[in-house]
Design an enzyme around this catalytic site. Sequence first.
Site, PDB file in Angstrom:
ATOM      1  N   ARG A 185      62.087  36.912  50.756  1.00  0.00           N
ATOM      2  CA  ARG A 185      61.347  38.163  50.255  1.00  0.00           C
ATOM      3  C   ARG A 185      61.289  37.733  48.547  1.00  0.00           C
ATOM      4  O   ARG A 185      60.913  38.774  47.687  1.00  0.00           O
ATOM      5  CB  ARG A 185      62.118  39.331  50.134  1.00  0.00           C
TER       6      ARG A 185
ATOM      7  N   LYS B 152      47.747  35.516  40.942  1.00  0.00           N
ATOM      8  CA  LYS B 152      47.363  35.541  42.101  1.00  0.00           C
ATOM      9  C   LYS B 152      47.676  34.508  43.083  1.00  0.00           C
ATOM     10  O   LYS B 152      47.765  33.316  42.548  1.00  0.00           O
ATOM     11  CB  LYS B 152      45.901  35.640  41.896  1.00  0.00           C
TER      12      LYS B 152
ATOM     13  N   GLU C 164      34.368  27.546  34.693  1.00  0.00           N
ATOM     14  CA  GLU C 164      35.483  28.666  34.228  1.00  0.00           C
ATOM     15  C   GLU C 164      35.658  28.966  32.971  1.00  0.00           C
ATOM     16  O   GLU C 164      35.700  30.062  32.474  1.00  0.00           O
ATOM     17  CB  GLU C 164      36.901  28.355  34.998  1.00  0.00           C
TER      18      GLU C 164
ATOM     19  N   LYS D 191      42.804  35.104  29.201  1.00  0.00           N
ATOM     20  CA  LYS D 191      43.253  35.634  30.411  1.00  0.00           C
ATOM     21  C   LYS D 191      44.689  36.406  30.254  1.00  0.00           C
ATOM     22  O   LYS D 191      44.690  37.105  31.120  1.00  0.00           O
ATOM     23  CB  LYS D 191      43.412  34.314  31.428  1.00  0.00           C
TER      24      LYS D 191
ATOM     25  N   GLU E 281      44.584  44.034  38.896  1.00  0.00           N
ATOM     26  CA  GLU E 281      43.206  44.452  39.290  1.00  0.00           C
ATOM     27  C   GLU E 281      42.799  45.873  39.559  1.00  0.00           C
ATOM     28  O   GLU E 281      42.110  46.243  40.505  1.00  0.00           O
ATOM     29  CB  GLU E 281      42.583  43.537  40.287  1.00  0.00           C
TER      30      GLU E 281
ATOM     31  N   ARG F 235      40.543  43.305  34.889  1.00  0.00           N
ATOM     32  CA  ARG F 235      40.778  41.946  35.508  1.00  0.00           C
ATOM     33  C   ARG F 235      39.658  41.585  36.334  1.00  0.00           C
ATOM     34  O   ARG F 235      39.405  40.268  36.441  1.00  0.00           O
ATOM     35  CB  ARG F 235      42.145  41.804  36.168  1.00  0.00           C
TER      36      ARG F 235
ATOM     37  N   ASN G 108      35.894  37.970  37.850  1.00  0.00           N
ATOM     38  CA  ASN G 108      35.373  37.494  38.956  1.00  0.00           C
ATOM     39  C   ASN G 108      34.033  37.163  38.869  1.00  0.00           C
ATOM     40  O   ASN G 108      33.128  37.062  39.608  1.00  0.00           O
ATOM     41  CB  ASN G 108      35.469  38.480  40.239  1.00  0.00           C
TER      42      ASN G 108
ATOM     43  N   HIS H 281      31.969  34.894  41.126  1.00  0.00           N
ATOM     44  CA  HIS H 281      32.715  34.683  41.994  1.00  0.00           C
ATOM     45  C   HIS H 281      32.222  35.226  43.548  1.00  0.00           C
ATOM     46  O   HIS H 281      32.587  34.521  44.672  1.00  0.00           O
ATOM     47  CB  HIS H 281      34.222  34.901  41.773  1.00  0.00           C
TER      48      HIS H 281
ATOM     49  N   HIS I 253      32.440  32.671  46.479  1.00  0.00           N
ATOM     50  CA  HIS I 253      33.166  32.700  47.524  1.00  0.00           C
ATOM     51  C   HIS I 253      32.519  32.225  48.808  1.00  0.00           C
ATOM     52  O   HIS I 253      32.907  31.974  49.798  1.00  0.00           O
ATOM     53  CB  HIS I 253      34.381  33.992  47.569  1.00  0.00           C
TER      54      HIS I 253
ATOM     55  N   HIS J  78      35.751  24.265  43.640  1.00  0.00           N
ATOM     56  CA  HIS J  78      35.603  25.949  43.291  1.00  0.00           C
ATOM     57  C   HIS J  78      34.666  26.164  42.075  1.00  0.00           C
ATOM     58  O   HIS J  78      33.887  27.027  42.005  1.00  0.00           O
ATOM     59  CB  HIS J  78      37.149  26.266  43.178  1.00  0.00           C
TER      60      HIS J  78
HETATM   61  N1  GLY Z   1      40.503  34.184  38.724  1.00  0.00           N
HETATM   62  C1  GLY Z   1      40.533  35.615  38.609  1.00  0.00           C
HETATM   63  C2  GLY Z   1      41.819  36.258  38.399  1.00  0.00           C
HETATM   64  O1  GLY Z   1      42.937  35.502  38.373  1.00  0.00           O
HETATM   65  O2  GLY Z   1      41.823  37.667  38.313  1.00  0.00           O
END
Ligand code: GLY
Length: 361
Positions: free
Chosen positions: A121, A143, A185, A227, A237, A242, A246, A249, A253, A265
């Site tokens: 956990r 993330k 990025e 960031k 998010e 946040r 993206n 993205h 993706h 990526h």
């Molecule tokens: N790579 C996008 C984020 O971490 O929200």
Amino acid sequence: MPERIPVQLSGRSYEIILGRHLDRELLSCIETIKPHGVLLVSDQNVFARHGARYEALLAGAGAIRRLIVPPGESSKSLMQLATIYDAALAPPALERSSLVVALGGGMVGDLAGFAAATLLRGLPLLHIPTSLLAMVDSSIGGKTAINHPAGKNLIGSFWQPQAVLCDLTLLDTLPAREFNSALAEIVKYAVIGQEPALEDFEAHKERIKARTAGRLDEIVAACIRHKARVVAEDEREQTGRRVLLNFGHTLAHVIETRCPGRFLHGEAVAIGMVAACRVSRRFAGLDAQSPARLAKLLASCSLPVKVPAELTRQELLAGLGGDKKREAGRIQFVVTPRFGRAEVASLALDDALLDCLLEQP
Ligand code: GLY
């Protein structure tokens, strides 16, 4: 002196430590966390380059067990996750106070992070990103995820690390293709706003590409500060802040899922950003010159900008239909009405959008 950039979260804040030769900082993190044993997760390439040094540095943290996965995005899988669980739970099993150390790029950070989030956990996690992309993006903000055949990052959780150690000397041995991929990025931050500014990147591009100490450190720090601020404002998010990260993205993706192994990526993000500029021009008032300006900049960083010809309309539609941000025939798409600003547009998932995404620059 290393720079310490806080990620200020209401539950628990942590620091991103950025500098060169951060052995002392790593030892002091271990001193603070006081783990009972370490699970070191890395990939074969990174471990061959840096494993021995880090295992020696982690020696004071108790018994080290290591789990080394094959390099590449295909390791972000249920199968590799299971091998981590097996290694962690084999007697004598890890304890709640054992530390998971993710030594590697984005794939290792996402995979090890998800294992840390779910084992017993939740185990403490330390990120040691070894790629530029992981330093400026994926190691920050909690993330974690693995992929599913239906799409990228569809199984995951938010799990914040205890700290992130970005030792820029690790980039000295990073292959050129991986380094360049992360420039996408970095450019993304410049397009969506705050720092670094796009003009700044354009002006110093050659020195950044040459990994010039000082210039590289500054741009990496600017991205991390950007960031860290966004994550502090919108950790999960939920507020719309946040999600702006993206940018580019959505298509990226789909490309990564439909053309497995063909693009890194950041390369897919480069294609996705140029497409997002076309969408922004058509649906959000971006001026006519900007898509070509971005395409030229990214191409000069040895990044692809054309949508792969084998990506069919049907595949694109199916891929977008599986996007986490879709709802009732519409998709939440990050657009830029002008460089330096980004917002979310709710766009119908129709022919006009598909045409725009598939158009070649
Ligand atoms: N790579 C996008 C984020 O971490 O929200």
